[in-house]
Design a protein around this motif. Structure first.
Motif, PDB file in Angstrom:
ATOM      1  N   PHE A 137       0.832  -1.207   0.000  1.00  0.00           N
ATOM      2  CA  PHE A 137       0.000   0.000   0.000  1.00  0.00           C
ATOM      3  C   PHE A 137       0.865   1.255   0.000  1.00  0.00           C
ATOM      4  CE2 PHE A 137      -2.979  -3.137   1.645  1.00  0.00           C
ATOM      5  CZ  PHE A 137      -4.160  -2.777   1.021  1.00  0.00           C
ATOM      6  N   HIS A 138       1.865   1.280   0.890  1.00  0.00           N
ATOM      7  CA  HIS A 138       2.705   2.475   1.016  1.00  0.00           C
ATOM      8  C   HIS A 138       3.697   2.589  -0.134  1.00  0.00           C
ATOM      9  CE1 HIS A 138       0.934   3.327   4.865  1.00  0.00           C
ATOM     10  NE2 HIS A 138       1.228   2.101   5.287  1.00  0.00           N
ATOM     11  N   LEU A 139       4.124   1.447  -0.695  1.00  0.00           N
ATOM     12  CA  LEU A 139       5.023   1.471  -1.845  1.00  0.00           C
ATOM     13  C   LEU A 139       4.355   2.185  -3.017  1.00  0.00           C
ATOM     14  CD1 LEU A 139       7.785   0.482  -2.948  1.00  0.00           C
ATOM     15  CD2 LEU A 139       6.598  -1.564  -3.774  1.00  0.00           C
ATOM     16  N   MET A 140       3.068   1.907  -3.219  1.00  0.00           N
ATOM     17  CA  MET A 140       2.339   2.535  -4.320  1.00  0.00           C
ATOM     18  C   MET A 140       2.143   4.027  -4.093  1.00  0.00           C
ATOM     19  SD  MET A 140      -0.551  -0.297  -5.397  1.00  0.00           S
ATOM     20  CE  MET A 140      -1.264  -0.385  -3.757  1.00  0.00           C
ATOM     21  N   ASN A 141       2.181   4.450  -2.823  1.00  0.00           N
ATOM     22  CA  ASN A 141       1.979   5.860  -2.499  1.00  0.00           C
ATOM     23  C   ASN A 141       3.279   6.625  -2.309  1.00  0.00           C
ATOM     24  OD1 ASN A 141      -1.079   6.409  -2.101  1.00  0.00           O
ATOM     25  ND2 ASN A 141      -0.761   4.460  -1.037  1.00  0.00           N
ATOM     26  N   GLY A 142       4.410   5.957  -2.536  1.00  0.00           N
ATOM     27  CA  GLY A 142       5.692   6.635  -2.448  1.00  0.00           C
ATOM     28  C   GLY A 142       6.192   6.890  -1.044  1.00  0.00           C
ATOM     29  N   GLY A 143       5.649   6.218  -0.055  1.00  0.00           N
ATOM     30  CA  GLY A 143       6.084   6.409   1.331  1.00  0.00           C
ATOM     31  C   GLY A 143       4.937   6.147   2.288  1.00  0.00           C
ATOM     32  N   ILE A 144       5.269   6.053   3.567  1.00  0.00           N
ATOM     33  CA  ILE A 144       4.257   5.748   4.576  1.00  0.00           C
ATOM     34  C   ILE A 144       3.377   6.965   4.843  1.00  0.00           C
ATOM     35  CG2 ILE A 144       3.889   5.111   6.999  1.00  0.00           C
ATOM     36  CD1 ILE A 144       6.448   3.451   6.811  1.00  0.00           C
ATOM     37  N   ILE A 145       2.085   6.771   4.753  1.00  0.00           N
ATOM     38  CA  ILE A 145       1.102   7.815   5.041  1.00  0.00           C
ATOM     39  C   ILE A 145       0.464   7.482   6.386  1.00  0.00           C
ATOM     40  CG2 ILE A 145      -0.995   8.961   4.253  1.00  0.00           C
ATOM     41  CD1 ILE A 145      -0.239   8.140   1.407  1.00  0.00           C
ATOM     42  N   PRO A 146       0.778   8.221   7.454  1.00  0.00           N
ATOM     43  CA  PRO A 146       0.315   7.864   8.803  1.00  0.00           C
ATOM     44  C   PRO A 146      -1.186   7.599   8.944  1.00  0.00           C
ATOM     45  CG  PRO A 146       2.007   9.538   8.961  1.00  0.00           C
ATOM     46  CD  PRO A 146       1.705   9.380   7.493  1.00  0.00           C
ATOM     47  N   PRO A 147      -2.075   8.449   8.392  1.00  0.00           N
ATOM     48  CA  PRO A 147      -3.515   8.151   8.543  1.00  0.00           C
ATOM     49  C   PRO A 147      -3.909   6.821   7.889  1.00  0.00           C
ATOM     50  CG  PRO A 147      -3.205  10.440   7.898  1.00  0.00           C
ATOM     51  CD  PRO A 147      -1.878   9.763   7.738  1.00  0.00           C
ATOM     52  N   LEU A 148      -3.307   6.513   6.735  1.00  0.00           N
ATOM     53  CA  LEU A 148      -3.592   5.240   6.076  1.00  0.00           C
ATOM     54  C   LEU A 148      -3.070   4.074   6.912  1.00  0.00           C
ATOM     55  CD1 LEU A 148      -4.539   3.541   3.666  1.00  0.00           C
ATOM     56  CD2 LEU A 148      -2.345   4.005   2.562  1.00  0.00           C
ATOM     57  N   ALA A 149      -1.872   4.231   7.458  1.00  0.00           N
ATOM     58  CA  ALA A 149      -1.298   3.192   8.317  1.00  0.00           C
ATOM     59  C   ALA A 149      -2.207   2.939   9.516  1.00  0.00           C
ATOM     60  CB  ALA A 149       0.093   3.595   8.785  1.00  0.00           C
TER      61      ALA A 149
END
Length: 422
Positions: free
Chosen positions: A62-74
């Motif tokens: 999920f985060h790979l597709m978004n280019g980095g970790i997104i805290p709310p998504l995590a």
């Protein structure tokens, strides 16, 4: 008559189950929950370090597709999967929650939104099943995992923790007592690896498309035909301490990439033909930097007699410890100073529930932080691993004669890849 016999057998079976739980499962059992970043992990361990059940949900893709970790998504993904992950681990163990002695949960340091999910769910389980709550320091858990797989590892020992959020050198004196020798002053190495891998567009190549940035760079570097083509300066050469810095190296590599893109006139979605050599040069610079700080730490420890010769162990853990190139250089330093390099297996170097459960075991044995009243416990974004003696290291002003890494350079140049694990 038949029904009576069936009822008697059933009653005896139930009595046997009750006896079995009341005797065999009197041994202490700890459940661990990990949600400090983007992995939802859970495990059940006994005091011997036997993994009775474990489960892990990774948010990596999920985060790979978004280019980095997104805290709310995590946070939302933790909330969505934590109950399933925990119940899978308990089911695999063949136990029930009432069989547990305590529940240990990562409460610091980490992403606050992620930590909140694990902390709240762990407290809920403790209240519901009337179990003690054991708050766990994420980095201490990484430092202690080696003791689970190497049972003769005694305190004190030297620890190098390298990950996407941390880089530090410390002395583990006990399960809860650490001396901090050096820490990163800007960006952690794992974070830099991910950023450079994205800048190099490695995920555009099929073989790297689902790999983490660090793993992709390692594989690319192993294919370099000229690892010394790009020589990046080693950070903090003039600072006589054990701190780390990777931001400057990140900038230098980025400028090199821009220069190379202009040189080869690459299209926006194309990968540089020199990508493998850039990755190799980057990893060589990181390895030199880590080796220099480790060497100074070892010389400082010798000068202060902080670790006896029989305890000369360097534990390397954290996500970056999964890399199989960097430890080859570090092992040269260890051999020069009489240390043994110990790395937990890769699956225990990355974030997982096993290390949290094991830290719970360590704390239970040490009678530290096993809480019956845990309402006051909160999660924290930042938390030091222990007492800092960084200033003392700096004041020692140790001038080191750096150990040459010629053997390491030969290994890299020849494409050899060794593993130094427990």
């Amino acid at each position: 008559m038949l029904s009576l016999i069936v009822r008697v057998i059933a009653r005896k079976t139930l009595n046997f189950d009750s006896f079995f739980r009341g005797t065999i499962f009197k041994r202490h059992l700890i459940l661990g929950i990990e949600t400090s970043c983007d992995d939802t992990g859970c495990a059940v361990l006994d005091f011997d370090g036997t993994i009775l059940g474990e489960s892990l949900y990774s948010q990596h893709l999920f985060h790979l597709m978004n280019g980095g970790i997104i805290p709310p998504l995590a946070r939302d993904l933790h909330r969505m999967h934590i109950e399933t992950v925990v119940h899978q681990a308990v089911k695999e163990s063949g136990l029930c929650f009432n069989d547990l002695s305590a529940i240990s949960v990562t409460t610091e340091p980490g992403l606050p939104m992620s930590l909140s999910i694990g902390t709240k769910y762990g407290k809920y389980l403790c209240r519901h099943y009337k179990k003690p709550f054991i708050p766990i320091h994420h980095m201490k858990a990484h430092a202690l995992t080696a003791r689970m797989v190497k049972r003769d590892l005694e305190f004190p020992y030297l620890v190098l923790l390298v990950s996407g959020g941390h880089c530090l050198l410390a002395i583990a004196k006990s399960a809860d007592d650490f001396l901090l020798l050096g820490e990163v002053i800007d960006n952690a190495p794992g974070e830099i690896m991910d950023k450079i891998a994205r800048r190099l567009k490695l995920k555009n190549l099929r073989e790297y498309s689902v790999l983490s940035g660090g793993r992709a760079m390692e594989v690319a570097a192993s294919k370099a035909d000229n690892p010394l083509e790009f020589e990046f300066a080693t950070p903090l050469m003039h600072y006589r301490n054990c701190n780390f810095s990777f931001a400057g190296l990140h900038n230098k590599v980025t400028r090199t990439i821009i220069t190379e893109e202009k040189k080869y006139n690459v299209a926006p979605d194309q990968v540089l033909p020199s990508v493998n050599n850039i990755c190799a040069g980057f990893l060589l610079s990181i390895t030199r930097h880590l080796c220099h700080r480790i060497q100074r730490a070892m010389e400082f420890i010798d000068a202060r007699n902080l670790i006896l010769p029989q305890h000369r162990i360097l534990v390397m853990s954290g996500g970056v410890a999964c890399n199989n190139i960097i430890p080859q250089g570090i092992e040269i330093i260890c051999n020069e100073f009489g240390y043994k390099l110990v790395r937990p297996p890769p699956k225990l170097c990355t974030d997982n529930g096993v290390m949290i459960a094991w830290n719970g075991v360590e704390r239970w044995k040490a009678k530290v932080g096993v809480l019956q009243n845990f309402d006051h416990v909160d999660y924290n974004k930042c938390s030091p691993i222990g007492e800092s003696i960084i200033e003392e290291v700096t004041q020692a002003n140790l001038k080191c004669k750096w150990i040459k890494l010629d053997k390491f350079l030969n290994l890299i140049t020849n494409g050899e890849n060794q593993k130094a694990v427990v």
